[in-house]
Scaffold this motif. Sequence first.
Motif, short mmCIF file in Angstrom:
data_model
loop_
_atom_site.label_atom_id
_atom_site.label_comp_id
_atom_site.label_asym_id
_atom_site.label_seq_id
_atom_site.Cartn_x
_atom_site.Cartn_y
_atom_site.Cartn_z
N ILE A 183 1.99 1.88 -3.52
CA ILE A 183 0.89 2.44 -4.30
C ILE A 183 0.75 3.93 -3.98
CG2 ILE A 183 -1.64 2.42 -4.64
CD1 ILE A 183 -1.52 -0.64 -4.09
N ALA A 184 0.80 4.26 -2.68
CA ALA A 184 0.68 5.66 -2.26
C ALA A 184 1.79 6.51 -2.87
CB ALA A 184 0.71 5.75 -0.74
N HIS A 234 -8.75 7.90 -1.37
CA HIS A 234 -7.67 8.83 -1.05
C HIS A 234 -6.54 8.71 -2.09
CE1 HIS A 234 -4.95 11.27 1.28
NE2 HIS A 234 -4.04 10.32 1.21
N GLU A 235 -6.13 7.46 -2.38
CA GLU A 235 -5.03 7.26 -3.34
C GLU A 235 -5.42 7.74 -4.73
OE1 GLU A 235 -2.24 6.83 -2.09
OE2 GLU A 235 -3.07 6.27 -0.16
N ARG A 236 -6.67 7.47 -5.11
CA ARG A 236 -7.11 7.91 -6.44
C ARG A 236 -7.19 9.43 -6.52
NH1 ARG A 236 -11.99 5.37 -9.05
NH2 ARG A 236 -11.21 6.41 -10.91
N ARG A 256 0.84 -1.20 0.00
CA ARG A 256 0.00 0.00 0.00
C ARG A 256 0.87 1.25 0.00
NH1 ARG A 256 -2.94 -2.91 3.70
NH2 ARG A 256 -2.35 -1.58 5.44
N TRP A 261 -3.76 10.69 -7.16
CA TRP A 261 -3.44 10.41 -8.56
C TRP A 261 -4.13 11.44 -9.48
CZ3 TRP A 261 -0.49 7.39 -11.68
CH2 TRP A 261 -0.91 7.25 -12.99
N ALA A 266 1.19 7.00 -6.56
CA ALA A 266 0.04 7.87 -6.85
C ALA A 266 0.52 9.29 -7.15
CB ALA A 266 -0.94 7.87 -5.69
N SER A 267 1.67 9.65 -6.57
CA SER A 267 2.22 11.00 -6.81
C SER A 267 3.08 11.07 -8.07
CB SER A 267 3.07 11.45 -5.62
OG SER A 267 2.42 11.19 -4.42
N PRO A 274 -4.19 3.20 -12.24
CA PRO A 274 -5.29 3.44 -11.30
C PRO A 274 -6.61 2.78 -11.70
CG PRO A 274 -4.79 5.41 -12.53
CD PRO A 274 -3.77 4.43 -12.92
N TRP A 322 -9.60 4.39 1.79
CA TRP A 322 -8.19 4.28 1.43
C TRP A 322 -8.02 4.39 -0.09
CZ3 TRP A 322 -4.77 1.57 -1.51
CH2 TRP A 322 -3.41 1.80 -1.23
#
Lengths: 113, 113
Positions: free
Chosen positions: A20-21, B84-86, A17, B89, A24-25, A72, B81
């Motif tokens: 992934i976080a 938030h990640e999406r 996770r 992105w 995401a950036s 995503p 969760w």
Amino acid sequence: MAHLDRVFHSLSDGTRRAVIAQLASGPASISDLAQRHRMALPSFMKHMRVLEESEIVTSRKTGRIRMCALRPDMLATAQSWLEHERSIWESRLDRLDCFVETLAKEETTHGHE
Amino acid sequence: MAHLDRVFHSLSDGTRRAVIAQLASGPASISDLAQRHRMALPSFMKHMRVLEESEIVTSRKTGRIRMCALRPDMLATAQSWLEHERSIWESRLDRLDCFVETLAKEETTHGHE
């Protein structure tokens, strides 16, 4: 079905996770990603394989650097499943509300008779 | 973190997702749930334990019947969760759009000079 299994399995680990976080950036190299985790590289690479197998992460080698990026749409699949189940649950609660309201109205009507 | 691990692990199996889908429409007894799955009862009970450990499902014994119900707040945790990640992105994509637009504008301005 098997695909959702893999997606949710990918999400069931804190290191994965965190990757992934991070992605995401924006895309990052394997070594950038590995640096942030206090973990032996072979263990870290296992997590990356799980993420790639679930197609949440995609990677491409450019010269000597392997760059990773988030896909995503795979997270969206998981999100859709959760949304669907919660909408069924919520419509059930709405029906219950409606039922209780009808009972209350009937009670009032009978009370006035 | 450990709690999200358990929630996503619960969701990573087709039988467990089917149980969640069934309970989204309302509480059911263990035997009602087990009947729908062609599986030995001990294997099915293992899945139920995973669902209870993650707190997605709660159960209560009334007389000789064990009734199960969904706790949708646990699904909400997983959903939050993912959302938030999406959102991170998507805000990244917005910033990229903005950057490309600025570049395009500068190009036009320089073109007119």
